[in-house]
Motif scaffolding. Structure first.
Motif, PDB file in Angstrom:
ATOM      1  N   VAL A  18      -1.912  18.412  27.454  1.00 25.56           N
ATOM      2  CA  VAL A  18      -1.673  16.972  27.568  1.00 25.56           C
ATOM      3  C   VAL A  18      -2.892  16.220  27.059  1.00 25.56           C
ATOM      4  N   ILE A  19      -2.662  15.321  26.106  1.00 21.86           N
ATOM      5  CA  ILE A  19      -3.708  14.442  25.577  1.00 21.86           C
ATOM      6  C   ILE A  19      -3.407  13.028  26.059  1.00 21.86           C
ATOM      7  N   ARG A  20      -4.370  12.422  26.742  1.00 20.61           N
ATOM      8  CA  ARG A  20      -4.202  11.066  27.278  1.00 20.61           C
ATOM      9  C   ARG A  20      -5.261  10.153  26.691  1.00 20.61           C
ATOM     10  N   GLU A  21      -4.848   8.991  26.205  1.00 14.35           N
ATOM     11  CA  GLU A  21      -5.779   7.995  25.688  1.00 14.35           C
ATOM     12  C   GLU A  21      -5.830   6.806  26.648  1.00 14.35           C
ATOM     13  N   SER A  22      -6.927   6.072  26.622  1.00 12.31           N
ATOM     14  CA  SER A  22      -7.113   4.959  27.544  1.00 12.31           C
ATOM     15  C   SER A  22      -6.120   3.821  27.332  1.00 12.31           C
ATOM     16  N   ASP A  23      -5.507   3.762  26.145  1.00  8.83           N
ATOM     17  CA  ASP A  23      -4.555   2.685  25.857  1.00  8.83           C
ATOM     18  C   ASP A  23      -3.131   3.023  26.297  1.00  8.83           C
ATOM     19  N   GLY A  24      -2.949   4.151  26.989  1.00  6.48           N
ATOM     20  CA  GLY A  24      -1.629   4.509  27.492  1.00  6.48           C
ATOM     21  C   GLY A  24      -0.889   5.526  26.657  1.00  6.48           C
ATOM     22  N   PHE A  25      -1.452   5.885  25.488  1.00  2.07           N
ATOM     23  CA  PHE A  25      -0.826   6.910  24.640  1.00  2.07           C
ATOM     24  C   PHE A  25      -0.950   8.267  25.317  1.00  2.07           C
ATOM     25  N   ARG A  26       0.157   9.028  25.306  1.00  4.38           N
ATOM     26  CA  ARG A  26       0.142  10.387  25.846  1.00  4.38           C
ATOM     27  C   ARG A  26       0.846  11.329  24.877  1.00  4.38           C
ATOM     28  N   LEU A  27       0.275  12.497  24.676  1.00  4.46           N
ATOM     29  CA  LEU A  27       0.873  13.528  23.836  1.00  4.46           C
ATOM     30  C   LEU A  27       0.967  14.805  24.652  1.00  4.46           C
ATOM     31  N   TYR A  28       2.187  15.287  24.835  1.00  6.72           N
ATOM     32  CA  TYR A  28       2.450  16.530  25.564  1.00  6.72           C
ATOM     33  C   TYR A  28       2.761  17.613  24.535  1.00  6.72           C
ATOM     34  N   ARG A  29       1.755  18.380  24.195  1.00  6.13           N
ATOM     35  CA  ARG A  29       1.938  19.434  23.191  1.00  6.13           C
ATOM     36  C   ARG A  29       2.668  20.633  23.803  1.00  6.13           C
ATOM     37  N   GLY A  30       3.719  21.079  23.104  1.00 13.86           N
ATOM     38  CA  GLY A  30       4.464  22.239  23.576  1.00 13.86           C
ATOM     39  C   GLY A  30       5.240  21.989  24.855  1.00 13.86           C
ATOM     40  N   SER A  49       9.790  15.541  19.300  1.00 16.84           N
ATOM     41  CA  SER A  49       9.783  16.093  17.938  1.00 16.84           C
ATOM     42  C   SER A  49      10.458  17.451  17.924  1.00 16.84           C
ATOM     43  N   LEU A  50      11.347  17.651  16.956  1.00 19.43           N
ATOM     44  CA  LEU A  50      12.030  18.935  16.774  1.00 19.43           C
ATOM     45  C   LEU A  50      12.014  19.302  15.297  1.00 19.43           C
ATOM     46  N   GLY A  51      11.715  20.549  14.982  1.00 23.50           N
ATOM     47  CA  GLY A  51      11.760  21.001  13.592  1.00 23.50           C
ATOM     48  C   GLY A  51      10.412  20.900  12.907  1.00 23.50           C
ATOM     49  N   ASP A  52      10.433  20.534  11.641  1.00 25.36           N
ATOM     50  CA  ASP A  52       9.222  20.547  10.818  1.00 25.36           C
ATOM     51  C   ASP A  52       8.108  19.672  11.385  1.00 25.36           C
ATOM     52  N   MET A  53       6.887  20.123  11.171  1.00 18.49           N
ATOM     53  CA  MET A  53       5.708  19.389  11.600  1.00 18.49           C
ATOM     54  C   MET A  53       5.598  18.077  10.828  1.00 18.49           C
ATOM     55  N   ALA A  54       4.980  17.063  11.462  1.00 21.68           N
ATOM     56  CA  ALA A  54       4.836  15.747  10.839  1.00 21.68           C
ATOM     57  C   ALA A  54       3.489  15.147  11.222  1.00 21.68           C
ATOM     58  N   THR A  55       3.017  14.230  10.388  1.00 21.21           N
ATOM     59  CA  THR A  55       1.819  13.454  10.700  1.00 21.21           C
ATOM     60  C   THR A  55       2.243  12.119  11.287  1.00 21.21           C
ATOM     61  N   PHE A  56       1.846  11.883  12.533  1.00 21.87           N
ATOM     62  CA  PHE A  56       2.170  10.659  13.255  1.00 21.87           C
ATOM     63  C   PHE A  56       0.949   9.751  13.253  1.00 21.87           C
ATOM     64  N   ARG A  57       1.135   8.481  12.882  1.00 25.03           N
ATOM     65  CA  ARG A  57       0.017   7.546  12.808  1.00 25.03           C
ATOM     66  C   ARG A  57       0.227   6.396  13.799  1.00 25.03           C
ATOM     67  N   LEU A  58      -0.873   5.963  14.403  1.00 31.16           N
ATOM     68  CA  LEU A  58      -0.824   4.915  15.417  1.00 31.16           C
ATOM     69  C   LEU A  58      -1.965   3.930  15.176  1.00 31.16           C
ATOM     70  N   TRP A 100      -2.082  12.146  14.460  1.00 39.81           N
ATOM     71  CA  TRP A 100      -1.926  13.450  15.095  1.00 39.81           C
ATOM     72  C   TRP A 100      -0.877  14.241  14.329  1.00 39.81           C
ATOM     73  N   ARG A 101      -1.021  15.556  14.307  1.00 31.61           N
ATOM     74  CA  ARG A 101       0.030  16.430  13.802  1.00 31.61           C
ATOM     75  C   ARG A 101       0.986  16.731  14.954  1.00 31.61           C
ATOM     76  N   LEU A 102       2.238  16.399  14.771  1.00 28.26           N
ATOM     77  CA  LEU A 102       3.249  16.673  15.784  1.00 28.26           C
ATOM     78  C   LEU A 102       4.044  17.901  15.401  1.00 28.26           C
ATOM     79  N   CYS A 103       4.171  18.829  16.340  1.00 32.35           N
ATOM     80  CA  CYS A 103       4.918  20.065  16.117  1.00 32.35           C
ATOM     81  C   CYS A 103       6.207  20.046  16.929  1.00 32.35           C
ATOM     82  N   SER A 104       7.087  20.956  16.593  1.00 34.27           N
ATOM     83  CA  SER A 104       8.361  21.054  17.285  1.00 34.27           C
ATOM     84  C   SER A 104       8.129  21.324  18.772  1.00 34.27           C
ATOM     85  N   GLY A 105       8.769  20.529  19.606  1.00 35.36           N
ATOM     86  CA  GLY A 105       8.621  20.677  21.049  1.00 35.36           C
ATOM     87  C   GLY A 105       7.627  19.723  21.664  1.00 35.36           C
ATOM     88  N   ASP A 106       6.876  18.982  20.829  1.00 34.79           N
ATOM     89  CA  ASP A 106       5.919  17.997  21.341  1.00 34.79           C
ATOM     90  C   ASP A 106       6.648  16.741  21.810  1.00 34.79           C
TER      91      ASP A 106
END
Length: 211
Positions: free
Chosen positions: A4-16, A138-147, A158-164
């Motif tokens: 889990v990646i958490r940023e102070s602005d409320g962004f959260r990324l749950y990898r896998g 995110s499902l399938g091919d990896m992607a570059t997500f920009r914020l 961030w690079r987003l992978c399937s299951g993120d």
């Protein structure tokens, strides 16, 4: 194991967040949604320029774009039928991560295939419930997500992978965000032709009693 990646602005990324088996189940659910509410190619307001991605929706409301503008509608723009229901597993995901007192009303499904498929930086501002987060799978091919935050010049990616799973909450809810590129054949989840599916859960209307 989930990271889990958490940023102070409320962004959260749950990898896998979703296991390979769970990802396959989600893809089957997307196919069920598409059998009821087929994918279509929306166009930009005014210009009529087609999107590079295919879209459909599930839930009481669906997000649509055509020459008249961006908005939510209760029926599929091509078939005129109500949208397919949001799968129970995605409703449970919202309950577990959104921290919001009302359920999502729209699951926007974006289908990216090919090197040219992308989504430019944009804000999700067509909802009345702007205090509700956006929960994205995110499902399938990896992607570059920009914020990029509203008042910032520089963006993060961030690079987003399937299951993120990504959650845009707090200040990040109003951030500009998009998909810069897809990495073809980085996943075989969607079969030989590959591609990426993005499921975005949104609350559209304010809960009852709020103004």
């Amino acid at each position: 194991m989930e990271q889990v990646i958490r940023e102070s602005d409320g962004f959260r990324l749950y990898r896998g967040h979703f296991s390979p088996v769970e990802q396959q189940e989600l893809v089957a659910q997307v196919r069920e949604i598409a059998s009821h509410s087929p994918f279509y190619r929306p166009v930009m307001p005014n210009s009529g320029r087609p999107f590079s991605v295919l879209m459909t929706c599930a839930g009481p409301l669906g997000w649509v774009s055509d020459i008249r503008g961006y908005r939510y509608e209760a029926r599929h723009p091509s078939s005129g039928a109500p949208w397919a229901p949001i799968p129970p597993g995605l409703l449970r995901l919202w309950e577990g991560l959104a921290e919001y007192p009302a359920p999502p009303e729209c699951c926007l499904v974006n289908f990216y295939r090919g090197k040219g498929a992308r989504m430019g930086l944009h804000q999700d501002r067509d909802e009345d419930a702007m205090d509700a987060p956006v929960v994205s799978v995110s499902l399938g091919d990896m992607a570059t997500f920009r914020l990029r935050m509203e008042k910032e010049k520089h963006s993060r990616s961030w690079r987003l992978c399937s299951g993120d799973v990504v959650v845009l909450a707090g200040e990040s809810r109003r951030a500009f965000h998009g998909i810069d590129r897809i990495f073809p054949s980085s996943s075989n989840l969607l079969g030989e032709k590959g591609g990426r599916i993005n499921l975005t859960l949104r609350r559209v209307r304010l809960p009852s009693g709020e103004v």
